[in-house]
Scaffold this motif. Structure first.
Motif, short mmCIF file in Angstrom:
data_model
loop_
_atom_site.label_atom_id
_atom_site.label_comp_id
_atom_site.label_asym_id
_atom_site.label_seq_id
_atom_site.Cartn_x
_atom_site.Cartn_y
_atom_site.Cartn_z
N GLN A 34 0.82 -1.21 0.00
CA GLN A 34 0.00 0.00 0.00
C GLN A 34 0.85 1.26 0.00
O GLN A 34 0.49 2.28 -0.59
N SER A 35 2.04 1.20 0.62
CA SER A 35 2.89 2.39 0.72
C SER A 35 3.52 2.77 -0.62
O SER A 35 4.00 3.90 -0.77
N VAL A 36 3.54 1.86 -1.56
CA VAL A 36 4.12 2.15 -2.88
C VAL A 36 3.09 2.01 -3.99
O VAL A 36 3.43 2.03 -5.17
N ARG A 37 1.83 1.88 -3.61
CA ARG A 37 0.79 1.65 -4.62
C ARG A 37 0.61 2.85 -5.55
O ARG A 37 0.38 2.69 -6.74
N PHE A 38 0.71 4.07 -5.01
CA PHE A 38 0.59 5.24 -5.88
C PHE A 38 1.63 5.19 -6.99
O PHE A 38 1.31 5.43 -8.16
N LEU A 39 2.87 4.87 -6.64
CA LEU A 39 3.92 4.76 -7.66
C LEU A 39 3.54 3.71 -8.69
O LEU A 39 3.70 3.92 -9.90
N GLY A 40 3.05 2.56 -8.21
CA GLY A 40 2.69 1.49 -9.12
C GLY A 40 1.58 1.88 -10.07
O GLY A 40 1.65 1.62 -11.28
N GLU A 41 0.55 2.52 -9.55
CA GLU A 41 -0.58 2.92 -10.39
C GLU A 41 -0.16 3.98 -11.40
O GLU A 41 -0.56 3.94 -12.58
N TYR A 42 0.63 4.93 -10.96
CA TYR A 42 1.07 6.01 -11.84
C TYR A 42 1.96 5.46 -12.97
O TYR A 42 1.78 5.80 -14.14
N ILE A 43 2.92 4.62 -12.62
CA ILE A 43 3.82 4.06 -13.62
C ILE A 43 3.07 3.16 -14.59
O ILE A 43 3.31 3.18 -15.80
N SER A 44 2.13 2.39 -14.08
CA SER A 44 1.35 1.50 -14.96
C SER A 44 0.49 2.30 -15.94
O SER A 44 0.22 1.83 -17.05
N SER A 45 0.08 3.51 -15.55
CA SER A 45 -0.73 4.34 -16.45
C SER A 45 0.05 4.78 -17.67
O SER A 45 -0.54 5.26 -18.65
N HIS A 46 1.38 4.61 -17.64
CA HIS A 46 2.22 4.92 -18.80
C HIS A 46 2.45 3.68 -19.67
O HIS A 46 3.30 3.71 -20.57
N GLY A 47 1.74 2.60 -19.38
CA GLY A 47 1.80 1.42 -20.23
C GLY A 47 2.68 0.30 -19.74
O GLY A 47 2.73 -0.77 -20.34
N TYR A 48 3.38 0.50 -18.64
CA TYR A 48 4.32 -0.51 -18.15
C TYR A 48 3.61 -1.58 -17.32
O TYR A 48 2.54 -1.35 -16.74
N THR A 49 4.22 -2.75 -17.26
CA THR A 49 3.75 -3.82 -16.40
C THR A 49 4.37 -3.62 -15.01
O THR A 49 5.58 -3.43 -14.89
N VAL A 50 3.55 -3.64 -13.97
CA VAL A 50 4.02 -3.31 -12.63
C VAL A 50 3.57 -4.37 -11.62
O VAL A 50 2.40 -4.79 -11.62
N TYR A 51 4.51 -4.78 -10.78
CA TYR A 51 4.18 -5.71 -9.70
C TYR A 51 4.70 -5.16 -8.38
O TYR A 51 5.89 -4.87 -8.24
N GLY A 52 3.81 -4.97 -7.42
CA GLY A 52 4.18 -4.54 -6.08
C GLY A 52 4.19 -5.74 -5.16
O GLY A 52 3.14 -6.30 -4.84
N ALA A 53 5.36 -6.16 -4.76
CA ALA A 53 5.51 -7.38 -3.96
C ALA A 53 5.17 -7.12 -2.48
O ALA A 53 5.38 -6.02 -1.98
#
Length: 257
Positions: A34-53
C-alpha cells in the motif's frame, strides 16, 4: 515459513499488466505494498507492467514478521522478479527504505536488470535501531507514527516491531554493503533531506560504492522518510517514468503482452 495471520485489507500485492517492460516495486520494513501503490498505479498508467511485492511477514501481524529472517525478504523480492520475467523482457526495480536494500541485493545478483531506483534506502545506519543490536528484550517495541510530512496520510503498518526483526534488518544492511561494488546498472536514488528514520548519508554511501557508470542522486526537500506517500510522490513517479523510458530497450514499443 507459513504465516499464521491473514493479509490485512489493502496490504495485498498488486499487479498491473502492460507492455514488455516490467517494474518490480518493494515496500520497506514493517510496511506493505500500500505504501508504494501510488507509484505502481502512476507508472502503470504509462503502459508498463508493474508488480508490487509483499515481503514475507509483512501486512499480516508482527508475530508473523518475528518468525522471518532477512533471507525470507530477499526471497520475496526475488520471487517477484521471477514472476515478472514470465511477462516482461526488461525489468526495473524500485525500492523504498529496506526495499532499497533488497533492490541492491537483487541487482548485484542479476546484472541483466535494466536499472534500479532507490527511495531513502537503508544501508549504513538507522540510529533508532542501533541500540537494539545487542539486546534480547523487550520482545516488541512500539513503532510510532510513520515518518510522513504530508497530513492525513494513512500508511498500513505495524504498531509494534519485533526486536528479532530489527536485528535481521541490521544484518541485511551489513551483508548488502559488501555487494555494492557488484551493482553496475543505471541507478537513481531519491534522498529526503529531512529523514527521521534513515539518515541521508545512507544514500551517499550507496552511490559512492556502487560501480554503475550511470548514477544520480535526486534530493527531496518536502518529504520525510516514506517519500512514496509524501508531498513529492508524483515528482518521484514522474522521474521514475523518465528513467525507465531512457534506459529500457525499445521503450516506445507499447504492445500489451
Amino acid at each position: 515459513m507459513l504465516e499464521k495471520y491473514p493479509v490485512l485489507p489493502g496490504a495485498e500485492p498488486f499487479f498491473f499488466n502492460g507492455n514488455h517492460i516490467g517494474i518490480l516495486i518493494s515496500h520497506g520494513f514493517v510496511g506493505t505494498p500500500q505504501s508504494v501503490r501510488f507509484l505502481g498505479e502512476y507508472i502503470s498508467s504509462h503502459g508498463y507492467t508493474v508488480y508490487g511485492a509483499r515481503l514475507k511477514g509483512h501486512g499480516t501481524h508482527y508475530e508473523d514478521m518475528e518468525r522471518c529472517n532477512y533471507w525470507d525478504w530477499i526471497q520475496s523480492l526475488e520471487d517477484g522478479y521471477r514472476f515478472l520475467q514470465q511477462h516482461c523482457r526488461d525489468i526495473f526495480i524500485i525500492g523504498q527504505s529496506m526495499g532499497g536494500t533488497l533492490t541492491i541485493n537483487l541487482a548485484s545478483k542479476y546484472p541483466d536488470i535494466k536499472g534500479i531506483v532507490l527511495v531513502n534506502a537503508a544501508m549504513t545506519a538507522i540510529p533508532e535501531m542501533e541500540e537494539f543490536k545487542d539486546k534480547m528484550e523487550p520482545r516488541f517495541i512500539d513503532e510510532g507514527a510513520p515518518d510522513i510530512k504530508a497530513n492525513d496520510v494513512h500508511e498500513i503498518t505495524y504498531a509494534k516491531a519485533p526486536i528479532r526483526s530489527i536485528k535481521q534488518l541490521l544484518s541485511l544492511m551489513d551483508i548488502t554493503r559488501g555487494k555494492l561494488p557488484s551493482v553496475t546498472c543505471p541507478t537513481f536514488a531519491f534522498r529526503s533531506e529531512e529523514d527521521h528514520v534513515v539518515p541521508p548519508e545512507n544514500t551517499d554511501y550507496i552511490m559512492a560504492h556502487i560501480q554503475s557508470d550511470i548514477k544520480k542522486i535526486i534530493p527531496l526537500y518536502n518529504s520525510y522518510h516514506v517519500a512514496s506517500m509524501d508531498y513529492e510522490k508524483k515528482f518521484i513517479a514522474d522521474q521514475c517514468c523518465l528513467f525507465i523510458e531512457k534506459y529500457a530497450s525499445n521503450p516506445r514499443e507499447m504492445e500489451i503482452s
